[in-house]
Design a protein around this motif. Structure first.
Motif, PDB file in Angstrom:
ATOM      1  N   ASP A 246       0.811  -1.217   0.000  1.00 56.17           N
ATOM      2  CA  ASP A 246       0.000   0.000   0.000  1.00 56.17           C
ATOM      3  C   ASP A 246       0.844   1.267   0.000  1.00 56.17           C
ATOM      4  OD1 ASP A 246       0.896  -0.487   2.597  1.00 56.17           O
ATOM      5  OD2 ASP A 246      -0.884   0.385   3.526  1.00 56.17           O
ATOM      6  N   GLN A 247       2.130   1.158   0.312  1.00 61.63           N
ATOM      7  CA  GLN A 247       3.014   2.327   0.359  1.00 61.63           C
ATOM      8  C   GLN A 247       4.067   2.321  -0.752  1.00 61.63           C
ATOM      9  OE1 GLN A 247       4.718   2.176   4.308  1.00 61.63           O
ATOM     10  NE2 GLN A 247       2.923   3.103   5.260  1.00 61.63           N
ATOM     11  N   THR A 258      14.201   1.554  -4.280  1.00 61.39           N
ATOM     12  CA  THR A 258      14.525   0.903  -5.547  1.00 61.39           C
ATOM     13  C   THR A 258      13.302   0.211  -6.128  1.00 61.39           C
ATOM     14  OG1 THR A 258      16.827   0.579  -4.913  1.00 61.39           O
ATOM     15  CG2 THR A 258      15.964  -0.895  -6.608  1.00 61.39           C
ATOM     16  N   GLY A 259      12.444  -0.317  -5.264  1.00 60.11           N
ATOM     17  CA  GLY A 259      11.258  -1.023  -5.723  1.00 60.11           C
ATOM     18  C   GLY A 259      10.480  -1.585  -4.565  1.00 60.11           C
ATOM     19  N   VAL A 260       9.875  -2.755  -4.768  1.00 70.28           N
ATOM     20  CA  VAL A 260       9.002  -3.355  -3.769  1.00 70.28           C
ATOM     21  C   VAL A 260       9.223  -4.853  -3.713  1.00 70.28           C
ATOM     22  CG1 VAL A 260       7.097  -3.677  -5.427  1.00 70.28           C
ATOM     23  CG2 VAL A 260       6.586  -3.540  -2.983  1.00 70.28           C
ATOM     24  N   VAL A 261       9.100  -5.422  -2.533  1.00 69.10           N
ATOM     25  CA  VAL A 261       8.922  -6.863  -2.364  1.00 69.10           C
ATOM     26  C   VAL A 261       7.428  -7.039  -2.133  1.00 69.10           C
ATOM     27  CG1 VAL A 261       9.500  -8.911  -1.042  1.00 69.10           C
ATOM     28  CG2 VAL A 261      11.230  -7.131  -1.415  1.00 69.10           C
ATOM     29  N   SER A 262       6.753  -7.577  -3.127  1.00 68.90           N
ATOM     30  CA  SER A 262       5.300  -7.463  -3.201  1.00 68.90           C
ATOM     31  C   SER A 262       4.579  -8.781  -2.984  1.00 68.90           C
ATOM     32  CB  SER A 262       4.910  -6.898  -4.574  1.00 68.90           C
ATOM     33  OG  SER A 262       3.514  -6.870  -4.744  1.00 68.90           O
ATOM     34  N   VAL A 263       3.447  -8.695  -2.298  1.00 69.25           N
ATOM     35  CA  VAL A 263       2.497  -9.804  -2.177  1.00 69.25           C
ATOM     36  C   VAL A 263       1.485  -9.733  -3.314  1.00 69.25           C
ATOM     37  CG1 VAL A 263       0.724 -10.868  -0.727  1.00 69.25           C
ATOM     38  CG2 VAL A 263       2.782  -9.906   0.322  1.00 69.25           C
ATOM     39  N   ALA A 264       1.008  -8.513  -3.603  1.00 65.14           N
ATOM     40  CA  ALA A 264      -0.014  -8.326  -4.624  1.00 65.14           C
ATOM     41  C   ALA A 264       0.441  -8.791  -5.997  1.00 65.14           C
ATOM     42  CB  ALA A 264      -0.428  -6.856  -4.686  1.00 65.14           C
ATOM     43  N   ASN A 266       1.762 -11.458  -6.786  1.00 63.12           N
ATOM     44  CA  ASN A 266       1.338 -12.836  -7.018  1.00 63.12           C
ATOM     45  C   ASN A 266       0.086 -12.868  -7.876  1.00 63.12           C
ATOM     46  OD1 ASN A 266       2.773 -15.122  -5.235  1.00 63.12           O
ATOM     47  ND2 ASN A 266       2.754 -13.226  -4.055  1.00 63.12           N
ATOM     48  N   LEU A 267      -0.776 -11.882  -7.682  1.00 59.09           N
ATOM     49  CA  LEU A 267      -2.087 -11.837  -8.334  1.00 59.09           C
ATOM     50  C   LEU A 267      -2.083 -10.989  -9.599  1.00 59.09           C
ATOM     51  CD1 LEU A 267      -4.267 -11.289  -5.132  1.00 59.09           C
ATOM     52  CD2 LEU A 267      -3.939 -13.431  -6.367  1.00 59.09           C
ATOM     53  N   VAL A 268      -1.472  -9.809  -9.529  1.00 61.49           N
ATOM     54  CA  VAL A 268      -1.482  -8.860 -10.652  1.00 61.49           C
ATOM     55  C   VAL A 268      -0.046  -8.410 -10.960  1.00 61.49           C
ATOM     56  CG1 VAL A 268      -3.867  -8.059 -10.403  1.00 61.49           C
ATOM     57  CG2 VAL A 268      -2.073  -7.043  -8.973  1.00 61.49           C
ATOM     58  N   PRO A 269       0.808  -9.326 -11.364  1.00 60.64           N
ATOM     59  CA  PRO A 269       2.216  -8.961 -11.583  1.00 60.64           C
ATOM     60  C   PRO A 269       2.406  -7.887 -12.649  1.00 60.64           C
ATOM     61  CG  PRO A 269       1.739 -11.148 -12.475  1.00 60.64           C
ATOM     62  CD  PRO A 269       0.557 -10.748 -11.652  1.00 60.64           C
ATOM     63  N   GLY A 270       1.580  -7.910 -13.706  1.00 56.22           N
ATOM     64  CA  GLY A 270       1.727  -6.909 -14.756  1.00 56.22           C
ATOM     65  C   GLY A 270       1.430  -5.505 -14.259  1.00 56.22           C
ATOM     66  N   LEU A 271       0.385  -5.359 -13.452  1.00 56.02           N
ATOM     67  CA  LEU A 271       0.035  -4.045 -12.912  1.00 56.02           C
ATOM     68  C   LEU A 271       1.078  -3.563 -11.910  1.00 56.02           C
ATOM     69  CD1 LEU A 271      -3.841  -4.322 -12.409  1.00 56.02           C
ATOM     70  CD2 LEU A 271      -2.560  -3.363 -14.347  1.00 56.02           C
ATOM     71  N   ILE A 292      -5.377  -4.402  -2.488  1.00 60.76           N
ATOM     72  CA  ILE A 292      -4.335  -4.473  -1.466  1.00 60.76           C
ATOM     73  C   ILE A 292      -4.949  -4.463  -0.065  1.00 60.76           C
ATOM     74  CG2 ILE A 292      -2.383  -3.224  -0.467  1.00 60.76           C
ATOM     75  CD1 ILE A 292      -1.710  -2.333  -3.374  1.00 60.76           C
ATOM     76  N   GLU A 293      -5.918  -3.611   0.146  1.00 51.40           N
ATOM     77  CA  GLU A 293      -6.578  -3.571   1.466  1.00 51.40           C
ATOM     78  C   GLU A 293      -7.281  -4.887   1.754  1.00 51.40           C
ATOM     79  OE1 GLU A 293      -9.081  -0.162   1.207  1.00 51.40           O
ATOM     80  OE2 GLU A 293      -7.411   1.274   1.341  1.00 51.40           O
ATOM     81  N   TRP A 294      -7.886  -5.472   0.738  1.00 46.93           N
ATOM     82  CA  TRP A 294      -8.543  -6.776   0.920  1.00 46.93           C
ATOM     83  C   TRP A 294      -7.518  -7.845   1.278  1.00 46.93           C
ATOM     84  CZ3 TRP A 294      -8.099 -11.571  -1.278  1.00 46.93           C
ATOM     85  CH2 TRP A 294      -9.141 -12.480  -1.062  1.00 46.93           C
TER      86      TRP A 294
END
Length: 365
Positions: A246-247, A258-264, A266-271, A292-294
């Protein structure tokens, strides 16, 4: 390594002085110089798993440049074992969508529910199948320094490109203890330190990071405290990744991350790639916020596991203590997918709500 070299020299010398036998019937043996293996002579002698010719050897600078790293989900078969076919499909989707790295066996991947044998096997499998296409970062951290050392040696031995290390959790330690813990694992290869006080119960304060940054293998920090902490690091030239989906947009484009280590992702990698690569995009960031909030309404990876099952890309199997989100939340996800567009999510099946009985909960595996 010097000890091993000296041992090999002893072996060569012993080989050059093999026993000789006379031609007479007594066959008297001559004196032979023999060098005993040090591992048999010295108490607590440790034979390292890692060599200096590790495959996929990666520079720290390569790790520092990664913008989108996915904390990958680990899928399961009905009996709770790894579903490697589904895992490989998830990895393939990450590669095709432009993720640059994956965390294997992290919190999202439920490394805390794995044996170390499972852990290292999954890292090795990922390297062997995808290591030439994407950077494989193995979560080999532990609150036990001994375990962290051993797991990290094994992780680099099977070819991971970098290690992810948490600070000692639950039991905690002093600032000096944190430094000593990280310094014990940093010599092995490129390393990202992970700061998430909400899980460990203890913040890694900046003085610890400033101290361990002296190591040539220190790639940077996955920081979950917030963007002010990230800016504090980046202003001093320390590489930081946002650990908060979310940040991460503001961290990347406003605070020097530099970037993000992302959970989201997994679901929407292109976005998520678009969010990290293509400049400031407040509109897309706002569009992703309901998802993300969900995802984080319950502790991660509960939401992610539920979502991937609803998308039909993993079996609806949970290793306890994780259980799926309730029906009302599953209906919410269906609406979120429709709003964002099914084409932006992984997989090619229609999203489903799923009944409670569709989910399997595995306590022994």
């Amino acid at each position: 390594m010097c000890s091993l070299k000296s041992y090999s020299v002893c072996l060569r010398e012993a080989t050059l002085q093999l026993p000789t036998f006379s031609s007479n019937s007594n066959r008297k043996r001559t004196n032979v110089r023999w060098c005993s293996p040090e591992s048999a002579m010295l108490q607590d002698f440790h034979l390292p798993m890692r060599s200096f010719e590790v495959k996929n050897r990666t520079s720290v600078d390569e790790i520092k440049s990664l913008r989108l790293i996915t904390a990958l989900k680990t899928p399961y078969l009905p009996d709770g074992r790894f579903d490697l076919e589904a895992y490989d499909a998830l990895m393939h989707m990450q590669v095709l969508s432009g993720a640059e790295g994956v965390i294997v066996g992290g919190t999202t991947g439920e490394g805390q529910l794995m044996s170390w044998d499972e852990h290292i096997m999954l890292i090795g499998h990922t390297v062997n199948c995808f290591g030439g296409l994407i950077k494989v970062i193995g979560n080999t951290g532990s609150n036990s320094t001994r375990e962290a050392i051993h797991a990290t040696e094994q992780g680099f031995a099977v070819g991971m490109h970098a290690a992810l290390h948490i600070n000692p959790y639950y039991g905690k330690t002093s600032m000096e203890g944190m430094v000593a813990h990280f310094e014990a694992v940093l010599p092995m290869g490129p390393t990202i330190i992970y700061n998430v006080p909400s899980r460990t119960g203890q913040d890694i304060p900046p003085p610890v990071i400033h101290t361990v940054m002296q190591s040539a293998n220190m790639a940077g920090v996955k920081e979950c405290v917030g963007n002010n902490r990230i800016k504090e690091y980046t202003d001093k030239g320390i590489v930081a990744w946002s650990g908060n989906d979310d940040q991460c947009h503001d961290a990347r484009w406003g605070h020097g991350a530099t970037g993000v280590v992302s959970v989201a992702s997994n679901l929407v990698p292109g976005l998520m790639r678009e969010l990290m690569f293509e400049g400031k995009n407040s509109s897309l960031n706002a569009k992703l916020m309901p998802l993300i909030e969900w995802l984080f309404h319950e502790p991660n990876p509960v939401g992610l596991n539920t979502a991937l099952a609803q998308l039909g890309v993993v079996r609806p199997v949970f290793r306890l203590p994780y259980v799926p989100l309730p029906l009302a939340r599953r209906v919410e996800f269906l609406n979120i997918v429709k709003e964002l567009g099914r084409e932006n999510f992984v997989g090619d099946k229609d999203v489903q709500v799923l009944d409670d009985d569709d989910f399997g909960l595995v306590g022994r595996y």
